[in-house]
Design a protein around this motif. Structure first.
Motif, PDB file in Angstrom:
ATOM      1  N   MET A   1      67.419  49.641   6.453  1.00 37.15           N
ATOM      2  CA  MET A   1      68.209  50.269   5.396  1.00 37.15           C
ATOM      3  C   MET A   1      67.392  50.318   4.119  1.00 37.15           C
ATOM      4  N   THR A   2      67.290  51.479   3.507  1.00 41.83           N
ATOM      5  CA  THR A   2      66.534  51.586   2.262  1.00 41.83           C
ATOM      6  C   THR A   2      67.415  51.257   1.080  1.00 41.83           C
ATOM      7  N   THR A   3      66.784  50.862   0.003  1.00 41.95           N
ATOM      8  CA  THR A   3      67.538  50.551  -1.217  1.00 41.95           C
ATOM      9  C   THR A   3      68.274  51.773  -1.731  1.00 41.95           C
ATOM     10  N   ASP A   4      67.580  52.937  -1.724  1.00 42.48           N
ATOM     11  CA  ASP A   4      68.217  54.154  -2.214  1.00 42.48           C
ATOM     12  C   ASP A   4      69.458  54.486  -1.407  1.00 42.48           C
ATOM     13  N   ALA A   5      69.346  54.392  -0.059  1.00 41.68           N
ATOM     14  CA  ALA A   5      70.499  54.706   0.777  1.00 41.68           C
ATOM     15  C   ALA A   5      71.642  53.747   0.497  1.00 41.68           C
ATOM     16  N   ALA A   6      71.319  52.462   0.323  1.00 34.12           N
ATOM     17  CA  ALA A   6      72.355  51.470   0.066  1.00 34.12           C
ATOM     18  C   ALA A   6      73.060  51.739  -1.247  1.00 34.12           C
ATOM     19  N   GLU A   7      72.299  52.159  -2.263  1.00 34.16           N
ATOM     20  CA  GLU A   7      72.913  52.408  -3.563  1.00 34.16           C
ATOM     21  C   GLU A   7      73.802  53.644  -3.527  1.00 34.16           C
ATOM     22  N   ARG A   8      73.476  54.600  -2.655  1.00 30.02           N
ATOM     23  CA  ARG A   8      74.229  55.843  -2.638  1.00 30.02           C
ATOM     24  C   ARG A   8      75.455  55.778  -1.751  1.00 30.02           C
ATOM     25  N   HIS A   9      75.502  54.870  -0.785  1.00 27.89           N
ATOM     26  CA  HIS A   9      76.523  54.938   0.247  1.00 27.89           C
ATOM     27  C   HIS A   9      77.766  54.124  -0.099  1.00 27.89           C
ATOM     28  N   PRO A  10      78.962  54.722   0.033  1.00 33.29           N
ATOM     29  CA  PRO A  10      80.199  53.998  -0.282  1.00 33.29           C
ATOM     30  C   PRO A  10      80.399  52.738   0.550  1.00 33.29           C
ATOM     31  N   LEU A  11      79.950  52.752   1.827  1.00 35.35           N
ATOM     32  CA  LEU A  11      80.147  51.562   2.654  1.00 35.35           C
ATOM     33  C   LEU A  11      79.348  50.378   2.119  1.00 35.35           C
ATOM     34  N   ALA A  12      78.122  50.638   1.666  1.00 34.94           N
ATOM     35  CA  ALA A  12      77.308  49.551   1.099  1.00 34.94           C
ATOM     36  C   ALA A  12      77.993  48.947  -0.116  1.00 34.94           C
ATOM     37  N   TYR A  13      78.555  49.822  -0.951  1.00 33.92           N
ATOM     38  CA  TYR A  13      79.237  49.319  -2.142  1.00 33.92           C
ATOM     39  C   TYR A  13      80.509  48.571  -1.762  1.00 33.92           C
ATOM     40  N   LEU A  14      81.225  49.073  -0.745  1.00 38.83           N
ATOM     41  CA  LEU A  14      82.454  48.419  -0.302  1.00 38.83           C
ATOM     42  C   LEU A  14      82.163  47.016   0.209  1.00 38.83           C
ATOM     43  N   LEU A  15      81.072  46.864   0.973  1.00 41.79           N
ATOM     44  CA  LEU A  15      80.698  45.537   1.467  1.00 41.79           C
ATOM     45  C   LEU A  15      80.388  44.593   0.312  1.00 41.79           C
ATOM     46  N   ASP A  16      79.666  45.107  -0.674  1.00 41.87           N
ATOM     47  CA  ASP A  16      79.341  44.291  -1.840  1.00 41.87           C
ATOM     48  C   ASP A  16      80.600  43.912  -2.598  1.00 41.87           C
ATOM     49  N   LEU A  17      81.519  44.862  -2.719  1.00 42.57           N
ATOM     50  CA  LEU A  17      82.775  44.640  -3.429  1.00 42.57           C
ATOM     51  C   LEU A  17      83.613  43.562  -2.738  1.00 42.57           C
ATOM     52  N   ARG A  18      83.609  43.597  -1.400  1.00 46.27           N
ATOM     53  CA  ARG A  18      84.392  42.631  -0.629  1.00 46.27           C
ATOM     54  C   ARG A  18      83.668  41.286  -0.506  1.00 46.27           C
ATOM     55  N   GLY A  19      82.380  41.266  -0.854  1.00 40.64           N
ATOM     56  CA  GLY A  19      81.608  40.036  -0.694  1.00 40.64           C
ATOM     57  C   GLY A  19      81.381  39.675   0.754  1.00 40.64           C
ATOM     58  N   LEU A  20      81.225  40.704   1.606  1.00 41.48           N
ATOM     59  CA  LEU A  20      81.102  40.488   3.034  1.00 41.48           C
ATOM     60  C   LEU A  20      79.748  40.953   3.553  1.00 41.48           C
ATOM     61  N   LYS A  21      79.232  40.253   4.563  1.00 43.69           N
ATOM     62  CA  LYS A  21      78.090  40.735   5.312  1.00 43.69           C
ATOM     63  C   LYS A  21      78.583  41.829   6.253  1.00 43.69           C
ATOM     64  N   ALA A  22      77.672  42.699   6.665  1.00 42.90           N
ATOM     65  CA  ALA A  22      78.067  43.828   7.513  1.00 42.90           C
ATOM     66  C   ALA A  22      78.735  43.362   8.798  1.00 42.90           C
ATOM     67  N   GLU A  23      78.187  42.312   9.437  1.00 42.81           N
ATOM     68  CA  GLU A  23      78.734  41.860  10.716  1.00 42.81           C
ATOM     69  C   GLU A  23      80.151  41.318  10.559  1.00 42.81           C
ATOM     70  N   ALA A  24      80.407  40.611   9.457  1.00 39.93           N
ATOM     71  CA  ALA A  24      81.752  40.059   9.227  1.00 39.93           C
ATOM     72  C   ALA A  24      82.759  41.186   9.002  1.00 39.93           C
ATOM     73  N   TYR A  25      82.341  42.215   8.270  1.00 36.47           N
ATOM     74  CA  TYR A  25      83.257  43.337   8.033  1.00 36.47           C
ATOM     75  C   TYR A  25      83.512  44.086   9.337  1.00 36.47           C
ATOM     76  N   LEU A  26      82.463  44.320  10.108  1.00 37.64           N
ATOM     77  CA  LEU A  26      82.633  45.048  11.368  1.00 37.64           C
ATOM     78  C   LEU A  26      83.504  44.264  12.349  1.00 37.64           C
ATOM     79  N   LEU A  27      83.452  42.950  12.298  1.00 35.89           N
ATOM     80  CA  LEU A  27      84.338  42.146  13.144  1.00 35.89           C
ATOM     81  C   LEU A  27      85.799  42.441  12.804  1.00 35.89           C
ATOM     82  N   ARG A  28      86.114  42.539  11.527  1.00 31.60           N
ATOM     83  CA  ARG A  28      87.481  42.888  11.117  1.00 31.60           C
ATOM     84  C   ARG A  28      87.868  44.260  11.627  1.00 31.60           C
TER      85      ARG A  28
END
Length: 454
Positions: A1-28
């Motif tokens: 994952m590139t930094t630019d893609a992470a900054e642009r993508h709503p899912l990356a921001y949502l994970l940061d907002l929730r304070g979750l790692k990707a795997e924990a969110y995907l488990l939910r």
């Protein structure tokens, strides 16, 4: 994952907002997926990485599970598409889901003219860019709905237009830092006028046009100051106001400046889409100069995408269109800066991106040796000239002419002095890094020592 893609993508921001790692969110999401009767779902973190990078999109059932988890109705998936509907789960989604009406435009102007947003998240992915452009194309212009308040005439938007023209020129010479604050102040004043005064249809549309230009100016100066996320919101708002103004000139100009941000930050395909939308309005502008500028910007976007053929076609189209340009003093105010010298600077930059430094040098030199009226005016545009000189120095370096590279680099640094621009500073710093590989050459070492910051 590139930094630019992470900054642009709503899912990356949502994970940061929730304070979750990707795997924990995907488990939910997987648990919700099973609860809804869609079966088991893998939840390895690589899956989210691919979604954010744009390699894959979640399946429809996965999106339904995610929407349910976020409390978003299923119809939003169809209305906004992936990843646009995820914006509804974010605290700043309002700006990007407002209706494309005059009321929605005023609301957007209020949001972007308000307190400075310090977040670095960029909302406009390629998908949401496409949706925004499509909505702009289909939006109805302002129709002078009845309002209370003091009646104003055409002199008021004329005053705003004059002030905004001055801001454009101040940005050229003093830099973007202070001009950003001034553009936002103009935006608030125009928005208050739209809300509180009464006027005829023609005046209302001119006010929206002025609001669009103020937001575009704020977007450009925000980007040049390193505030990329704020710039995205200003550009999106500017396009809404341009739709209410039914002004093809300001709309095309907004799209051209917005494209600069996207091809410069890793999204050249999105930039191409923006420029193509602008070019669709070019015949309505009546300006060959503006049309040439749009083709030159298309060349830059294609070059960043590595598409040599498309860049070449756009370069030829820019030069062909310019042959029909009238005197600059009789042209549109927004292209006061664009002449044949500027065209060659843009084409030279594109050639450099495409790995053709010899052609780049030829264009850069052509920019300064054109006739006096058509030559690039470095004194009037010190920031732009410093950036172009840095690119010329890089081209010389690629060709092995270190002496010419160092001499040009010194000129670039001298031109940049006193002008605030994060973009210009970053360009010069990139040049220093390239020259640092030749530190063993005395002239290079002297330049690096001279430009070293504390």
């Amino acid at each position: 994952m590139t930094t630019d893609a992470a900054e642009r993508h709503p899912l990356a921001y949502l994970l940061d907002l929730r304070g979750l790692k990707a795997e924990a969110y995907l488990l939910r999401v997987a648990e919700q997926h099973q609860r809804m009767g869609y079966g088991q779902m893998a939840y390895r973190k690589e899956k989210a990485s691919r979604w954010i990078a744009g390699v894959y999109a979640p399946s429809y059932h996965t999106q339904l599970a995610m929407a349910a988890l976020e409390g978003i109705p299923p119809e939003a998936i169809h209305a906004h598409g992936w990843p646009g509907w995820l914006l509804l789960a974010l605290p700043d989604h309002t700006l990007f889901t407002l209706p494309w009406t005059t009321t929605g435009a005023v609301h957007a102007l209020e949001i972007t003219g308000g307190p400075v947003d310090r977040r670095k998240f960029l909302i406009t992915t390629s998908v949401t860019l496409g949706t925004t452009v499509a909505q702009w194309s289909a939006a109805a212009p302002a129709g002078a709905a009845p309002t209370a308040g003091r009646h104003i005439g055409a002199d008021v938007p004329a005053h705003f237009e004059q002030r905004l023209d001055s801001l454009r020129r101040l940005d050229d010479t003093v830099g973007s830092g202070d001009v950003y604050d001034a553009a936002r102040a103009e935006l608030r004043l125009i928005t208050a006028t739209l809300k509180n005064a009464s006027f005829g249809e023609g005046v209302e549309r001119r006010l929206f046009g002025a609001a669009a230009e103020a937001s575009r100016s704020a977007g450009w100066t925000a980007y040049d100051s390193g505030k990329a996320a704020a710039a995205e919101r200003h550009y999106s708002t500017a396009l809404r106001a341009a739709a209410s103004a039914d002004d093809p000139v300001v709309g095309a100009n907004i799209l051209a400046f917005w494209a600069i941000q996207h091809y410069s930050t890793g999204n050249p395909r999105g930039a191409v889409d923006l420029i193509e939308a602008a070019l669709s309005q070019a015949p309505r502008t009546g300006s060959a100069r503006l049309t040439s500028m749009l083709h030159a910007r298309a060349c830059r976007a294609h070059a960043h995408a590595g598409d040599t053929r498309a860049a070449g076609r756009s370069a030829n189209a820019a030069l062909d269109a310019y042959e029909h340009a009238g005197p600059i003093e009789d042209d549109l105010p927004c292209v006061y800066w664009y002449n044949l010298g500027e065209t060659h600077q843009l084409l030279g930059s594109s050639a450099l991106n495409l790995g053709n430094p010899k052609q780049a040098v030829a264009h850069f030199l052509e920019a300064s040796t054109a006739t006096s009226q058509e030559a690039y005016n470095g004194d009037a545009f010190p920031r732009g000239y410093a950036i172009y000189l840095a690119r010329l120095a890089e081209a010389h370096l690629c060709l092995g002419d270190v002496d010419a590279a160092v001499a040009t680099a010194h000129d670039a640094v001298d031109r940049m002095g006193g002008v605030t621009s994060a973009r210009g500073t970053n360009t010069l710093e990139d040049l220093r890094k390239k020259l640092a590989r030749r530190r063993g050459i005395p002239a290079v070492a002297d330049f690096l020592d001279y430009t070293e910051t504390e």
